[in-house]
Design a protein around this motif. Sequence first.
Motif, PDB file in Angstrom:
ATOM      1  N   VAL A  95       0.874  -1.173   0.000  1.00 50.53           N
ATOM      2  CA  VAL A  95       0.000   0.000   0.000  1.00 50.53           C
ATOM      3  C   VAL A  95       0.911   1.224   0.000  1.00 50.53           C
ATOM      4  O   VAL A  95       1.623   1.480   0.976  1.00 50.53           O
ATOM      5  N   VAL A  96       0.912   1.979  -1.087  1.00 52.08           N
ATOM      6  CA  VAL A  96       1.884   3.055  -1.277  1.00 52.08           C
ATOM      7  C   VAL A  96       1.217   4.417  -1.230  1.00 52.08           C
ATOM      8  O   VAL A  96       0.187   4.656  -1.865  1.00 52.08           O
ATOM      9  N   SER A  97       1.853   5.317  -0.485  1.00 48.00           N
ATOM     10  CA  SER A  97       1.492   6.724  -0.449  1.00 48.00           C
ATOM     11  C   SER A  97       2.608   7.508  -1.135  1.00 48.00           C
ATOM     12  O   SER A  97       3.773   7.124  -1.065  1.00 48.00           O
ATOM     13  N   VAL A  98       2.258   8.608  -1.799  1.00 51.63           N
ATOM     14  CA  VAL A  98       3.284   9.463  -2.389  1.00 51.63           C
ATOM     15  C   VAL A  98       3.317  10.783  -1.622  1.00 51.63           C
ATOM     16  O   VAL A  98       2.292  11.418  -1.392  1.00 51.63           O
ATOM     17  N   ASP A  99       4.513  11.154  -1.192  1.00 55.20           N
ATOM     18  CA  ASP A  99       4.742  12.383  -0.437  1.00 55.20           C
ATOM     19  C   ASP A  99       5.231  13.441  -1.413  1.00 55.20           C
ATOM     20  O   ASP A  99       6.403  13.448  -1.805  1.00 55.20           O
ATOM     21  N   THR A 100       4.333  14.324  -1.840  1.00 56.95           N
ATOM     22  CA  THR A 100       4.692  15.328  -2.835  1.00 56.95           C
ATOM     23  C   THR A 100       3.815  16.565  -2.702  1.00 56.95           C
ATOM     24  O   THR A 100       2.665  16.479  -2.256  1.00 56.95           O
ATOM     25  N   MET A 101       4.371  17.702  -3.123  1.00 59.98           N
ATOM     26  CA  MET A 101       3.605  18.947  -3.191  1.00 59.98           C
ATOM     27  C   MET A 101       3.238  19.300  -4.627  1.00 59.98           C
ATOM     28  O   MET A 101       2.671  20.369  -4.871  1.00 59.98           O
ATOM     29  N   ARG A 102       3.564  18.441  -5.588  1.00 64.03           N
ATOM     30  CA  ARG A 102       3.321  18.731  -6.999  1.00 64.03           C
ATOM     31  C   ARG A 102       2.205  17.853  -7.558  1.00 64.03           C
ATOM     32  O   ARG A 102       2.239  16.630  -7.433  1.00 64.03           O
ATOM     33  N   ALA A 103       1.260  18.493  -8.249  1.00 64.95           N
ATOM     34  CA  ALA A 103       0.158  17.756  -8.857  1.00 64.95           C
ATOM     35  C   ALA A 103       0.663  16.772  -9.898  1.00 64.95           C
ATOM     36  O   ALA A 103       0.159  15.646 -10.004  1.00 64.95           O
ATOM     37  N   SER A 104       1.653  17.149 -10.682  1.00 70.23           N
ATOM     38  CA  SER A 104       2.162  16.265 -11.737  1.00 70.23           C
ATOM     39  C   SER A 104       2.757  14.998 -11.141  1.00 70.23           C
ATOM     40  O   SER A 104       2.568  13.898 -11.677  1.00 70.23           O
ATOM     41  N   GLY A 128      -2.804  23.125  -8.756  1.00 70.66           N
ATOM     42  CA  GLY A 128      -3.335  21.989  -9.495  1.00 70.66           C
ATOM     43  C   GLY A 128      -3.515  20.733  -8.666  1.00 70.66           C
ATOM     44  O   GLY A 128      -4.103  19.752  -9.139  1.00 70.66           O
ATOM     45  N   MET A 129      -3.025  20.751  -7.405  1.00 72.15           N
ATOM     46  CA  MET A 129      -3.035  19.521  -6.610  1.00 72.15           C
ATOM     47  C   MET A 129      -4.449  19.057  -6.261  1.00 72.15           C
ATOM     48  O   MET A 129      -4.806  17.887  -6.467  1.00 72.15           O
ATOM     49  N   VAL A 130      -5.275  19.935  -5.728  1.00 71.17           N
ATOM     50  CA  VAL A 130      -6.616  19.520  -5.307  1.00 71.17           C
ATOM     51  C   VAL A 130      -7.437  19.009  -6.489  1.00 71.17           C
ATOM     52  O   VAL A 130      -8.050  17.934  -6.396  1.00 71.17           O
ATOM     53  N   PRO A 131      -7.468  19.712  -7.632  1.00 69.99           N
ATOM     54  CA  PRO A 131      -8.181  19.150  -8.782  1.00 69.99           C
ATOM     55  C   PRO A 131      -7.625  17.789  -9.222  1.00 69.99           C
ATOM     56  O   PRO A 131      -8.397  16.909  -9.608  1.00 69.99           O
ATOM     57  N   ALA A 132      -6.295  17.619  -9.143  1.00 75.99           N
ATOM     58  CA  ALA A 132      -5.692  16.344  -9.554  1.00 75.99           C
ATOM     59  C   ALA A 132      -6.121  15.216  -8.630  1.00 75.99           C
ATOM     60  O   ALA A 132      -6.455  14.113  -9.080  1.00 75.99           O
ATOM     61  N   VAL A 133      -6.108  15.478  -7.331  1.00 74.87           N
ATOM     62  CA  VAL A 133      -6.515  14.455  -6.364  1.00 74.87           C
ATOM     63  C   VAL A 133      -8.002  14.146  -6.519  1.00 74.87           C
ATOM     64  O   VAL A 133      -8.423  12.979  -6.475  1.00 74.87           O
TER      65      VAL A 133
END
Length: 287
Positions: A95-104, A128-133
């Motif tokens: 189960v993987v989480s990604v730790d990032t501040m970038r939407a891309s 762009g992060m919230v729309p991407a998530v």
Amino acid sequence: MSTLRGRGTVQGLPEWDRCAVMGVVNVTPDSFSDGGRWFDTTAAVKHGLELVAQGADLVDVGGESTRPGATRVDEEEELRRVVPVVRGLASEGVVVSVDTMRASVARRAVEAGAVLVNDVSGGLADPGMVPAVAAAGVPFVVMHWRGFSERMNSLAVYDDVVAEVVAELRARVEAVVAGGVAPERIVVDPGLGFAKQAEHDLALVAHLDALRSLGRPLLVAASRKRFLGRVLAGEGHTPPPARERDAATAAVSAIAAHEGAWAVRVHAVRATADAVRVARAVEGAAS
């Protein structure tokens, strides 16, 4: 009555009958804790699998250091670091989480198999992060954040740190929901060490119940942070290096589990995995 009940569940993630353990894989040369040790993709994947073997329930992969004073890595380099490690771990059933501040990076990591986006800026660093998530339909960690690493120490000014962090997190959660992320997919994180001095971090750990009043599962990420070094050193002494703070981290993990945290994020998994399991056993004995 035990406070361990009611830690909440996160839609889209497994349900655990105790506080979950999130292991950390830093694919960076400059992390404050273990910079450079897992910079190679093969080594990073191997380390992630070792964390699972030691008791991690999920693994958080990050390619950008957010230690105080750190400068940002460019987007292509962050992608190069993170995506192959996410893909390698996900292919092994982690189960993987990604730790990032970038939407891309979030988008590419989810395509590679990540099932959770952990953004230390709570979506503030990249519009762009919230729309991407929201489009990806994955869970999202909303952390309390006041600014980038280069200047966050200057932002550690509070009259009432607990009340202000709760209020700022509540406003941020509302904005994320307004942006299309389902409330049941949101996790909150008080951001220990981010625009906080040691006394602020300790106050937040002492009042995790106030954070739980936000009504969302709570992630506590105290691992090896400066406030633990200050506690261990005592007045006027040099704090021990980050890797000598794991027993103190496990102590905070036990406190967080007792206070109903959904998960704790740690570098050294085994001691914390034991701590949360003991907390769960105590909960069972009290019920």
